[in-house]
Design an enzyme around this catalytic site. Structure first.
Site, PDB file in Angstrom:
ATOM      1  N   ARG A   1      -1.911  -1.831  13.024  1.00  0.00           N
ATOM      2  CA  ARG A   1      -1.343  -0.441  12.970  1.00  0.00           C
ATOM      3  C   ARG A   1      -2.211   0.503  13.270  1.00  0.00           C
ATOM      4  O   ARG A   1      -2.111   1.636  13.733  1.00  0.00           O
ATOM      5  CB  ARG A   1      -0.928  -0.166  11.584  1.00  0.00           C
ATOM      6  CG  ARG A   1      -0.214   1.019  11.493  1.00  0.00           C
ATOM      7  CD  ARG A   1       0.333   1.457   9.749  1.00  0.00           C
ATOM      8  NE  ARG A   1       1.668   0.887   9.752  1.00  0.00           N
ATOM      9  CZ  ARG A   1       2.900   1.579   9.699  1.00  0.00           C
ATOM     10  NH1 ARG A   1       2.586   2.764  10.258  1.00  0.00           N
ATOM     11  NH2 ARG A   1       4.273   1.040   9.845  1.00  0.00           N
TER      12      ARG A   1
ATOM     13  N   PHE B   1      -1.463   3.315  -4.043  1.00  0.00           N
ATOM     14  CA  PHE B   1      -1.844   3.594  -2.735  1.00  0.00           C
ATOM     15  C   PHE B   1      -2.314   2.310  -1.782  1.00  0.00           C
ATOM     16  O   PHE B   1      -2.960   2.676  -0.946  1.00  0.00           O
ATOM     17  CB  PHE B   1      -3.139   4.357  -2.783  1.00  0.00           C
ATOM     18  CG  PHE B   1      -3.077   5.488  -4.078  1.00  0.00           C
ATOM     19  CD1 PHE B   1      -2.492   6.600  -3.877  1.00  0.00           C
ATOM     20  CD2 PHE B   1      -3.759   5.229  -5.298  1.00  0.00           C
ATOM     21  CE1 PHE B   1      -2.332   7.537  -5.022  1.00  0.00           C
ATOM     22  CE2 PHE B   1      -3.819   6.248  -6.169  1.00  0.00           C
ATOM     23  CZ  PHE B   1      -2.820   7.548  -6.046  1.00  0.00           C
TER      24      PHE B   1
ATOM     25  N   GLU C   1       2.955   8.279   3.451  1.00  0.00           N
ATOM     26  CA  GLU C   1       1.449   8.074   4.337  1.00  0.00           C
ATOM     27  C   GLU C   1       1.278   9.303   5.319  1.00  0.00           C
ATOM     28  O   GLU C   1       0.283   9.671   5.687  1.00  0.00           O
ATOM     29  CB  GLU C   1       1.585   6.876   5.062  1.00  0.00           C
ATOM     30  CG  GLU C   1       1.453   5.533   4.231  1.00  0.00           C
ATOM     31  CD  GLU C   1       1.940   4.048   4.704  1.00  0.00           C
ATOM     32  OE1 GLU C   1       3.047   4.071   5.317  1.00  0.00           O
ATOM     33  OE2 GLU C   1       0.944   3.139   5.012  1.00  0.00           O
TER      34      GLU C   1
ATOM     35  N   ARG D   1      -2.806   3.157   1.805  1.00  0.00           N
ATOM     36  CA  ARG D   1      -1.924   4.631   2.396  1.00  0.00           C
ATOM     37  C   ARG D   1      -2.450   4.717   3.770  1.00  0.00           C
ATOM     38  O   ARG D   1      -3.587   5.375   4.200  1.00  0.00           O
ATOM     39  CB  ARG D   1      -2.134   5.621   1.644  1.00  0.00           C
ATOM     40  CG  ARG D   1      -1.313   6.880   1.672  1.00  0.00           C
ATOM     41  CD  ARG D   1      -1.884   7.963   0.907  1.00  0.00           C
ATOM     42  NE  ARG D   1      -0.556   9.089   0.393  1.00  0.00           N
ATOM     43  CZ  ARG D   1      -0.652   9.847  -0.457  1.00  0.00           C
ATOM     44  NH1 ARG D   1      -1.641   9.919  -1.333  1.00  0.00           N
ATOM     45  NH2 ARG D   1       0.409  10.716  -0.790  1.00  0.00           N
TER      46      ARG D   1
ATOM     47  N   THR E   1       5.829  -3.115  10.413  1.00  0.00           N
ATOM     48  CA  THR E   1       5.689  -3.658  11.808  1.00  0.00           C
ATOM     49  C   THR E   1       6.125  -5.214  11.651  1.00  0.00           C
ATOM     50  O   THR E   1       6.644  -5.794  12.904  1.00  0.00           O
ATOM     51  CB  THR E   1       4.412  -3.420  12.363  1.00  0.00           C
ATOM     52  OG1 THR E   1       3.314  -3.794  11.478  1.00  0.00           O
ATOM     53  CG2 THR E   1       4.027  -2.199  12.612  1.00  0.00           C
TER      54      THR E   1
ATOM     55  N   ALA F   1       4.321   1.292   3.353  1.00  0.00           N
ATOM     56  CA  ALA F   1       4.707   1.665   4.550  1.00  0.00           C
ATOM     57  C   ALA F   1       5.625   2.929   4.702  1.00  0.00           C
ATOM     58  O   ALA F   1       6.317   2.871   5.380  1.00  0.00           O
ATOM     59  CB  ALA F   1       5.187   0.350   5.323  1.00  0.00           C
TER      60      ALA F   1
END
Lengths: 785, 493
Positions: free
Chosen positions: A326, A244, A734, A358, A463, A532
């Site tokens: 994020r 996770f 996710e 997550r 990212t 991700a």
């Protein structure tokens, strides 16, 4: 599994893509034969380690008396920072702000300072208690509630996203609301805690079995800590008992300490912390304080939004930069903000360094967006769903082409949220049930019901652009069986079986012919974390690439050997048609081997299209978006704040699903985990800086009896990935997690009913029964004014 | 009192094998025995405190000639407590042919595992449920799984599997059913009526042959740690690493396991587990059924005893407040001497009970509420099931013919250093009309009775507010009506 005899007449292979293939280890899970690291047979003479943790939240270490620890029964050695032969650092971002073992000072209660190595685990644990450490205690801060996100100490550089002039738009808007929201953190509570088993080899070599989502990083951290080259360190993991995100960077410390001890003592060393130590000493989901300022009109059209996302990061950066980034990337969720300004504040605190979990900050960003929607809905006396729909990004393919640019200047090209929400609204009978709930509430004094529908748009890709690459290694043996290896790790999400399906599909052989093997840095190097949601996108493509290389060689060989055109070589289920002849896959492989054709290939994949300029706050950081929506209904006891989820309906898309059963499992599990985050999972630090919720007795993740009483999960069958991702599927790890927001908003709706929906409840998370009751009391008091 | 014969080993059956162990330390857990000494590593350690269920195994025990299998947490069960038991682990489920057991096949087919770490525990809990109830209701499934945490699946596929198990096989064909008679015979043969004494490097465990033998042991060893279900003492070892030697195990003593009723008073022996008491208590005092269902998980209810819940003196034990509200009494025994005291007087202060060295709790006596009286108990927690109480209120009310409060006893847990009566509140209600106005006027008296603490379970403010509101809920329940007064997970059958 007994030897498989392929069916040479089959119309379809067993276990290809788009089949609900069971988890590859399901039989082993249910029989207890799936081997986790603590289940492996230990090498003779294996020693056991236990970490000595700081007992103050911030202080200088004046003196350490470990004599009694060393003298305790069974103790072989006690390691401190001085025993780290290489760099005493496991900072995953190279900021050198996180030691393997604390040196000179401690920065949170529970920080590892020393490690006891003993003949048995129990002896190591008992000896740990005997340490006497003298601290000069320093001032500390654990909570971010009192910090100034724009002035106080940060652990890493903040980010600003800006499009248009938010201040001006908000200032000119007919209506304006400012507010503050808190959303709590979350412990991963993987059922298998952290563990590392290090086995020393010759020269500088060491093999580390680590429960990690990121074997390559563990390899690099261990090599730094040992002061040896990466080639000396091999890290392997067959499976984790859950990750996770909690095993993306947090495994480094345990692996490094086990490896240091193993090399020093020339014996295998296992380090498995007790659950309390695991929860105390490893990072969690970041909790946030979100300041918002929104301008809108009387119809509920949002004109401008200004956000500050302050996050409790703990004492070091870890992944906090990327996590808070994020959060900003998702402060729009599915909404178009005509003018937006959003800044992050990764705040320093004297708590354990928070880490990936997550959603990776995304859910926290979305929670902020949904609060803004709620505020506008209450202010304009409209159903929040109406406000949501009004402010969605424009449908993709819309000729006007406006209302589709994100705060980070990426154009949303694949938006399907309108259809998702419209379909779910209908199948869940949102309007009808809202009327029924109003009627129920009118006649029920104590129990109140609430309903909410919340959407999700989740950006897929790391990212940090360089992480969007993957490798795989495929061998075909002369009997036609296939050995599959790739850089992704299996933590329960079904990655291994999905990638095996892709390889089986490519060769057109039954999935039983494909052997899934443990992830190891020795086979596929320089891998990215399995994180991700990218596992099957990246590794599926890399494995497909490897399989295609071999397949192409087989085609070339067959065409030449059988004197047919290449397009006359066709892979059918478990066999190959060459001209007018059909031979088994195994027979072709055998012929190819005899002709000295290479039957092994390393595959590679890198995600196209993506780029990101952090300094400018502009780019195309996401390859695509995944969409979904959830509708939840709750009952709340207004005397105690207790509640139950009556029903949840979910419509979620995974593109052309590689495996519907696995994907639905991810959605069900992600939703319940997300609902847990926003309801009963509460992390509590006391006034001495100690985490008081460090075991399942005090930290309450959902039980079977917390899931919705009625739970309908549907995949949007019509969706497919607009990008050529693996078999046009979409990531699923996710994106379903923030569907849990529907529960928070349903609770908020029930709370609002005590004041006839005239006051925005501003229900913060986690919405424990206590927080629900106190919010009810506050709303009632405001209404009485 | 005749001296029992002494044996220096414990005897039990592990899966198919008879085991005699002379080298068992008093604080060795069953999970460590299985994993470290026997390399049976199907059972996992997830928390080492009896909360996650990853270590669930079945323990079968002869009780009154009947062999009953129950799921327990191996992580907090002491090996020394297994004398005369049959331990069944996940490794024993297969029939050796490679074919999966019905429970396992259902879990595979319904995609009930993801990471798989919790799965062996779920399999064992579902196995116990299936043997007891082959076609369980959803309510029964959820109750059976209260002690099993899964972080991956959201539980839905596991529930689907649980509903479907009987489509995969019949309980009558299960090995534990088919081999029942031989297991009973083997267990009976192990029981030689002896006291067990084992001494490992000065650490001692004792398994008394009878209650009289227990009394004799405790007179000789007044500082011994008495262990019934080990749901509390287990954590002293796994979490606090406390020395608990010498240990006296009492969970096997049938004489302490009786539940009987005489003259409207239910007597519960100190060795009676929550599970064993459930049938009688939920039938005779219906409000206690839903309460017991929310104490621990199934595994904890199968191990933990009501006597232990009282004896350990916890301020957040769930049975003392309702028992105090009902006017229960407690019998303590030392040697052959017994005394019976009001239960509320047993709790003196935090960590301090009215128990003399060498004395032990023998039984609790709980009066059944009078016909026409009102008795309710409400437990408030962060998570509905398997959570420790934030506050718990128990109310026992008798109204006079004129609608005035003829008698009332109110007791709370979680609101003070001990389970405690709300005497000022009772006083404010007694003799007055049982109305909203009377109750609201009495709410201020809570401040006289309680000064609760703030901790990770709840703030003092919430504890006080929720506790007061429980009185309002109790009032509403006595007044009836059609609107629901409590949230419910399952509609009443």
């Amino acid at each position: 599994m007994t030897k498989h005899t392929p069916n040479l007449k089959a119309e379809k292979i067993l276990g290809g893509v788009a089949t609900s293939q069971r988890h590859d280890s399901a039989h082993k899970h249910v029989t207890g034969t799936a081997v986790y690291i603590d289940d492996m047979a230990e090498p003779a003479g294996t020693l056991h380690a236990c970490l000595g943790l700081s007992t103050v939240p911030h202080g200088k270490i004046r003196a350490m008396d470990l004599a009694a620890v060393r003298a305790a029964p069974g103790v072989v050695d006690v390691l401190t920072a001085a025993d780290v032969p290489g760099e005493n650092d496991i900072s995953p971002t190279g900021l050198h702000d996180e030691p393997v073992l604390a040196e000179g000072k401690v920065q949170f209660h529970g920080q590892p300072i020393f490690a006891v190595i003993a003949e048995t685990r129990e002896q190591a644990r008992r000896a740990c208690k005997l340490a006497k450490i003298d601290y000069e205690e320093l001032p500390f801060v654990t909570d971010i509630g009192g910090l100034d996100p724009l002035k106080d100490k940060l652990v890493t550089k903040p980010l600003r996203l800006q499009r248009g002039d938010a201040k001006e738009a908000i200032g000119k808007a007919p209506r304006r609301i400012t507010g503050k929201m808190r959303v709590g953190g979350q412990d991963h509570f993987y059922l298998e805690g952290h563990i590392a088993l290090a086995i020393p080899g010759e020269d500088h070599d060491v093999t580390v079995y680590s429960s990690t989502q990121h074997p390559s990083e563990v390899q690099h951290m261990v090599s730094h800590a040992l002061g040896v080259s990466s080639h000396a360190v091999t890290v392997e993991v067959r499976r984790m008992g859950g990750g996770f995100g909690g095993k993306e960077t947090q495994s480094n410390q345990f692996a490094a300490i086990a490896a240091i001890a193993a090399k020093k003592l020339k014996r295998a060393v296992k380090l498995r912390p007790d659950r309390d130590d695991d929860m105390t000493a490893t990072g969690k989901r970041h909790d946030f304080v979100i300041d918002y300022d929104v301008g809108f009109d009387d119809e509920g059209n949002i004109l401008g939004v200004d956000f500050i996302f302050g996050a409790r990061c703990g004492f070091s950066a870890d992944l906090s930069g990327a996590v808070t980034d994020r959060a900003l990337f998702h402060c729009d969720n599915t909404y178009y903000w005509p003018a937006v300004n959003a800044v992050s504040a990764p705040l320093y605190t004297n708590t354990v360094s928070n880490t990936a979990f997550r959603g990776f900050g995304g859910p926290q960003g979305m929670v902020g967006a949904e609060r803004v929607i709620d505020e506008v809905a209450f202010a304009t006396a409209k159903d929040p769903l109406e406000i949501r729909k009004k402010n969605f990004y424009g449908p993709s393919g819309d000729k006007k082409g406006d209302r589709n640019v994100t705060p980070y200047h990426q154009t949303v090209e694949d938006n399907i949220i309108q259809r998702i929400v419209a379909d779910l609204e209908k199948s869940a009978d949102y309007a009808g049930r809202r009327r029924e709930i109003a009627a129920f509430n009118a006649n029920s004094r104590i129990i109140k019901r609430g309903i909410a529908m919340t959407p999700v748009k989740f950006g897929i890709s790391f990212t940090a652009t360089q992480f969007n690459q993957a490798g795989a290694l495929v061998h075909v043996y002369t009997d036609g069986s296939v050995h599959l290896n790739h850089g992704g790790t299996e933590m329960g999400q079904g990655l291994y079986v999905k990638v095996a399906q892709v390889v089986a599909e490519e060769f057109q052989i039954d999935i039983d012919r494909v052997k899934i093997t443990a992830t190891t840095t020795g086979k596929v190097p320089n891998t990215s974390a399995t994180a991700a949601s990218s596992g099957s996108d990246l590794n599926g493509m890399a494995a497909q690439n490897a399989a295609r290389q071999i397949k192409d060689r087989l085609i070339d060989f067959a065409a030449e050997a059988h004197q047919v055109a290449k397009d006359q070589v066709i892979f059918l289920p478990n066999r190959v048609r060459i001209g007018n002849e059909e031979i088994s896959f195994a027979a072709l492989v055998r012929q190819a081997y005899n002709a000295r054709i290479q039957l092994s290939a390393a595959g590679f994949y890198k995600t196209p299209k993506i780029h990101w300029d952090r300094d400018k706050g502009r780019g195309h950081p996401f390859y695509y978006f995944a969409y979904g929506a959830a509708c939840s209904e709750v009952s709340v006891d207004t005397l105690t704040g207790e509640y139950v989820i009556e029903r949840t309906d979910i419509l979620h898309e995974t593109g052309r699903s590689l495996n519907r059963a696995i994907d639905i499992g991810q959605i069900e599990g992600g939703f319940v985990q997300g609902a847990g985050w926003l309801t009963t999972e509460e992390l509590v630090w006391d006034d001495k800086g100690r985490l008081r919720t460090h075991a399942p007795s005090t930290y309450k993740i959902p039980l079977a009896s917390d899931r919705p009483k009625i739970f309908n999960v549907t995949l949007a069958d019509w969706s497919e990935n607009a990008e050529p991702a693996v078999h046009r599927s979409k990531a699923v790890g996710e994106p379903p997690f923030p569907l849990g927001m529907s529960v928070l908003h349903a609770l908020s709706d029930a709370v609002a009913s005590v004041a006839d929906h005239k006051i925005c409840p501003r229900l913060d998370a986690p919405a424990t029964p206590e927080r629900v009751l106190m919010t009810i009391e506050r709303v009632k008091a405001e209404a009485a004014k | 009192m005749s001296m029992a014969a002494i044996r220096n080993e414990i005897r039990f059956i592990l899966n198919g094998e008879d085991v005699a162990l002379a080298d068992v330390a008093p604080d060795e857990t069953l999970l460590d025995y299985l994993r470290l000494r026997r390399s049976l590593r199907g059972s996992k350690e997830g928390c080492a405190e009896g909360d996650c269920g990853a270590c669930t195994v079945l323990v079968g025990r002869l009780s009154g000639g009947k062999l009953v299998y129950e799921g327990v947490n191996a992580c907090i069960r002491f090996t020394g407590s297994l004398d005369g038991c049959h331990v069944v682990t996940v490794e024993h489920l297969g029939d050796g042919s490679g074919k999966l057991h019905p429970v396992q096949q259902a879990m595979v087919d319904f995609h009930g595992s993801q990471c798989g770490f919790c799965t062996p525990g779920f399999v064992m809990s579902l196995y116990a449920l299936w043997m007891r109830e082959p076609k369980p209701s959803d309510a029964a499934i959820e109750k059976a799984l209260q002690g099993n945490l899964c972080r991956c699946t959201g539980y839905e596929p596991i529930i689907r599997a649980a509903r479907g198990i009987s489509d995969y096989g019949k309980v009558a064909q299960d090995p534990l059913k088919r081999e029942r008679e031989s297991i009973v015979a083997r267990l009976a043969a192990m029981n030689d009526g002896a006291r067990v004494e084992i001494n490992i490097d000065g650490k001692r465990l004792l398994v008394p042959a009878s209650v009289d033998d227990l009394a004799a042991i405790l007179e000789a060893e007044p500082k011994a740690t008495i262990v019934a279900g080990s749901t509390d003492v287990g954590l002293w070892v796994t979490k606090f690493m406390r020395e608990i030697s010498p240990v006296v195990f009492i969970g096997h003593l049938d004489e302490l396991k009786s539940v009987s009723e005489e003259d409207g008073v239910i007597t519960i022996g100190a060795g009676v587990t929550y599970s064993e008491a459930f049938a009688t208590l939920s039938k005779r005092i219906p409000a206690l059924g839903p309460l017991i269902d929310r104490i621990g998980g199934e595994q904890v209810r199968n191990m933990g005893t009501i006597g232990g819940n009282i004896a350990n003196g916890s301020p957040i034990g769930d049975t003392p407040p309702p028992f105090i509200a009902l006017g229960a009494t407690l019998t303590l025994r030392k040697g052959t001497a017994r005394r019976t005291i009001p239960l509320e007087e047993f709790f003196i202060a935090y960590g301090k009970q009215d128990r003399q060295p060498g004395e032990f709790v023998e039984a609790v006596h709980v009066p059944v509420p009078a016909r026409g009286s009102h008795f309710s108990v409400y437990k408030i927690t962060k998570r509905r099931d398997e959570d420790i109480t934030a506050t718990l209120g128990a109310f026992n009310l008798t109204l006079g013919a004129d609608g005035t409060v003829a008698s009332i006893r109110i007791a709370y847990g979680g609101m003070a250093a001990t389970p405690k009566r709300a005497k000022a509140v009772e006083k404010a209600l007694l003799g007055r009309k049982w109305t909203q106005a009377t109750v609201e006027a009495a709410l201020d008296a809570y401040g006289e009775d309680f000064t609760p603490l703030s901790d990770m379970r709840a703030t003092a403010e919430y504890r006080m507010l929720a506790s007061r509101n429980l009185l309002l809920r109790f009032l509403a329940e006595t007044q009836g009506g059609t609107a629901p007064l409590q949230i419910s997970r399952h509609e009443a059958a």
